[in-house]
Scaffold this active site. Structure first.
Site, short mmCIF file in Angstrom:
data_model
loop_
_atom_site.label_atom_id
_atom_site.label_comp_id
_atom_site.label_asym_id
_atom_site.label_seq_id
_atom_site.Cartn_x
_atom_site.Cartn_y
_atom_site.Cartn_z
N LYS A 41 0.85 -1.21 0.00
CA LYS A 41 0.00 0.00 0.00
C LYS A 41 0.87 1.25 0.00
CE LYS A 41 -1.71 1.53 4.01
NZ LYS A 41 -1.39 2.93 4.35
N ASN A 42 1.86 1.28 0.90
CA ASN A 42 2.65 2.51 1.08
C ASN A 42 3.69 2.73 -0.01
OD1 ASN A 42 1.08 3.02 3.24
ND2 ASN A 42 2.59 2.40 4.78
N ARG A 45 -8.45 -1.12 4.51
CA ARG A 45 -7.66 -0.04 3.93
C ARG A 45 -6.27 -0.54 3.54
NH1 ARG A 45 -7.03 5.04 7.21
NH2 ARG A 45 -5.87 5.40 5.29
N CYS A 88 -5.16 12.29 13.05
CA CYS A 88 -5.77 10.96 12.92
C CYS A 88 -5.63 10.24 14.24
CB CYS A 88 -5.18 10.21 11.74
SG CYS A 88 -3.86 9.09 12.12
N ASP A 103 4.65 0.44 12.14
CA ASP A 103 3.46 -0.23 11.61
C ASP A 103 3.39 -1.70 12.01
OD1 ASP A 103 3.47 1.65 8.46
OD2 ASP A 103 2.88 2.19 10.51
N ARG A 127 -0.05 14.36 13.39
CA ARG A 127 0.50 14.16 12.03
C ARG A 127 0.47 15.43 11.20
NH1 ARG A 127 -1.48 8.38 9.84
NH2 ARG A 127 0.37 8.61 8.55
C1 EPZ Z 1 3.99 6.99 6.55
O1 EPZ Z 1 3.14 7.98 7.13
C2 EPZ Z 1 3.12 5.74 6.38
N1 EPZ Z 1 2.00 6.05 5.51
C3 EPZ Z 1 2.60 5.29 7.75
O2 EPZ Z 1 1.88 4.07 7.58
C4 EPZ Z 1 3.77 5.01 8.66
O3 EPZ Z 1 3.31 4.71 9.94
C5 EPZ Z 1 4.69 6.26 8.73
O4 EPZ Z 1 5.08 6.67 7.42
C6 EPZ Z 1 5.95 6.00 9.54
O5 EPZ Z 1 6.65 4.92 9.04
C7 EPZ Z 1 2.21 6.05 4.16
O6 EPZ Z 1 3.29 5.82 3.65
C8 EPZ Z 1 1.03 6.35 3.30
P1 EPZ Z 1 5.79 10.45 8.73
P2 EPZ Z 1 3.61 9.53 7.18
O7 EPZ Z 1 5.56 11.74 8.01
O8 EPZ Z 1 4.46 9.83 6.01
C9 EPZ Z 1 6.06 13.77 12.12
C10 EPZ Z 1 0.11 2.53 7.82
O9 EPZ Z 1 -0.31 1.93 8.83
N2 EPZ Z 1 5.91 14.78 11.03
O10 EPZ Z 1 7.01 9.68 8.41
O11 EPZ Z 1 2.39 10.33 7.41
C11 EPZ Z 1 4.78 12.95 12.31
O12 EPZ Z 1 3.84 13.61 13.10
C12 EPZ Z 1 0.49 4.03 7.94
O13 EPZ Z 1 0.24 2.02 6.71
C13 EPZ Z 1 5.97 16.13 11.33
O14 EPZ Z 1 6.14 16.51 12.50
O15 EPZ Z 1 4.50 9.51 8.51
C14 EPZ Z 1 5.30 11.67 12.95
O16 EPZ Z 1 5.42 11.86 14.32
C15 EPZ Z 1 0.16 4.59 9.27
N3 EPZ Z 1 5.85 17.02 10.32
C16 EPZ Z 1 6.68 11.53 12.29
O17 EPZ Z 1 7.02 12.80 11.75
C17 EPZ Z 1 5.67 16.65 9.01
O18 EPZ Z 1 5.55 17.51 8.13
C18 EPZ Z 1 6.74 10.49 11.17
O19 EPZ Z 1 5.67 10.72 10.30
C19 EPZ Z 1 5.61 15.28 8.72
C20 EPZ Z 1 5.74 14.35 9.75
#
Ligand code: EPZ
Length: 417
Positions: free
Chosen positions: A22-23, A396, A116, A304, A121
């Site tokens: 998916k990702n 999902r 969420c 995850d 996020r």
């Molecule tokens: C991706 O989400 C994945 N989703 C998530 O999978 C996964 O849990 C996550 O990466 C971490 O591995 C997809 O790829 C579609 P991040 P993403 O931005 O990109 C902070 C699943 O179950 N942050 O790497 O949204 C954020 O709050 C899903 O398949 C900021 O502060 O995660 C978090 O604490 C759930 N500012 C950390 O970074 C930003 O602008 C990591 O989030 C962006 C992120």
């Protein structure tokens, strides 16, 4: 609304195929925005989130034809630069169209994803990076309004290695004027897969898989035919299920090299793991040893897989500690596992799990994608019949999970509520 009924106590045995990730699929399908002509994608998982991204791309003007894991996308006639609230609120990964729309059309209007279940996020790093590439960014009425006649290459430093943030900026920078260097980027296999697809389209990206990406902007990109990489989280979920039930399972069409941290830790619990080229064999141990893990950005232990691994620790011998460092609110599944008799204490970003001899079946509620998978796993070892509600969360990110478990000898079914 569907629910899933699981009868505990049946060790898993046999072979199962892992689907496309998916990702990886979401950013790769969105990258079709960046060129004219028809792109062809194979091993595309049949998931709700993939359907959502296809609906969004169609609303932007792309022509899509999809059947049995094959998807064709032609974005030649993309005109619309708006991703509306109604689509983005269903799937926050819709934010991935922001960078490509800006690069392709010079403007984008994308609804802010909002928080969420697992955390706030924010997308501040996506926006900060795009501003470094010369975009003017405004937040108005719940939307990001971005514009730039042509993005310009620049140096960007990410405060945290955000996955979709890295993907958004990479897709924006490939058509920018000049060179972009992004430091402290995410190193997940999905990032490497996207960079390889973009390079096949004619982009000039170096450093994927390391913490620094160098991107030489080009004038245009060409359509391609590519295969989506296997889903390492689906693979991990089935590995834990095999270890949990004392089973003997072979996973096919998967990548062991994407799962080193998980293979290491599931091995420490006493399971025997045989990792081959595109298959992984897991034989559960007589006893499950308790192991401490801390979730970290790749190549660390994947967040995850945290909920699923917690179920394994809930029936392990002894005490274990699971620390969640990526998301601030990713222990929601704990209260449901406690309803099934697990002994778990949460304190801030750490949870202490005292293993118990057996879980007991109960009606439980799924709250997010990976939490729902953990409740199904708990049902596989609980005494009696567990009823998992709100499984739309599961759909999902997992394609026909219950059917795959039936093939492995589990007693599990989906019922319409
Ligand atoms: C991706 O989400 C994945 N989703 C998530 O999978 C996964 O849990 C996550 O990466 C971490 O591995 C997809 O790829 C579609 P991040 P993403 O931005 O990109 C902070 C699943 O179950 N942050 O790497 O949204 C954020 O709050 C899903 O398949 C900021 O502060 O995660 C978090 O604490 C759930 N500012 C950390 O970074 C930003 O602008 C990591 O989030 C962006 C992120």
């Amino acid at each position: 609304m569907d629910k899933i009924i699981v009868q505990g106590g049946h060790p898993l045995k046999g072979e199962v195929d892992i689907g496309g990730a998916k990702n990886a699929a979401l950013p790769v399908l969105v990258a079709s925005i960046l060129c004219d002509g028809e792109n062809t994608y194979t091993n595309v998982p049949n998931l709700q989130d993939v359907k959502s991204i296809a609906i969004l791309l169609t609303s932007l003007g792309a022509e899509i034809d999809a059947q049995d894991g094959l998807m064709r996308i032609d974005a030649s006639r993309i005109k619309n630069h708006e991703a509306p609230y109604d689509l983005v609120r269903k799937m926050r990964a819709s934010i991935l169209v922001l960078g490509p729309l800006l690069a392709r059309l010079g403007k984008a209007r994308v609804s802010l994803p909002g928080g969420c279940a697992i955390g706030a996020r924010p997308i501040n790093l996506h926006l900060k990076g795009l501003a470094r590439l010369g975009a003017s960014i405004e937040l108005k009425h719940g939307y990001v309004e971005a514009s730039a006649r042509r993005l310009k290459g620049n140096d960007i430093y990410l405060d945290t290695p955000t996955v979709t943030g890295t993907e958004n900026l990479m897709m924006a920078a490939v058509l920018a004027q000049g060179t972009t260097v992004i430091s402290n980027v995410a190193r997940e296999p999905e990032i490497v897969a996207l960079a390889e697809v973009l390079n096949k389209m004619g982009a000039k990206i170096e450093g994927q898989g390391t913490s620094i990406l160098k991107i030489e902007g080009v004038k245009s990109l060409n359509p391609v035919s590519v295969e989506i990489i296997p889903d390492r989280i689906e693979t991990g979920t089935f590995m834990v299920a095999a270890a949990l039930t004392g089973g003997d399972v072979t996973l096919r069409n998967c990548r062991a090299d994407h799962l080193k941290a998980l293979i290491h830790n599931v091995g420490l619990t006493g399971a025997t793991i045989a990792a081959g080229l595109n298959r992984i064999g897991v034989v559960g141990g007589k006893e499950i040893a308790s192991v401490d893990v801390k979730t970290l950005p790749y190549p660390g232990f994947p967040t995850d897989m945290q909920a699923q691994f917690m179920v394994l620790m809930s029936v392990a011998k002894g005490l274990s500690i699971i620390s969640e460092t990526i998301f601030e609110n990713r222990f929601i599944h704990v209260s449901e596992l406690k309803r099934m008799g697990a002994d778990i204490t949460v304190s801030g970003q750490a949870s202490m799990i005292q293993g118990v001899p057996k879980l007991s079946a109960a009606p439980v509620m799924a709250t997010d994608l990976r939490a729902s998978a953990s409740l199904i796993l708990a049902g596989l070892v609980a005494e009696g019949e567990t009823q998992v509600n709100r499984v739309y969360h599961l759909d999902r990110g997992y394609e026909s999970m219950e059917k795959k478990f039936v093939r492995l000898g589990a007693v599990i079914k989906r019922v319409r509520a």
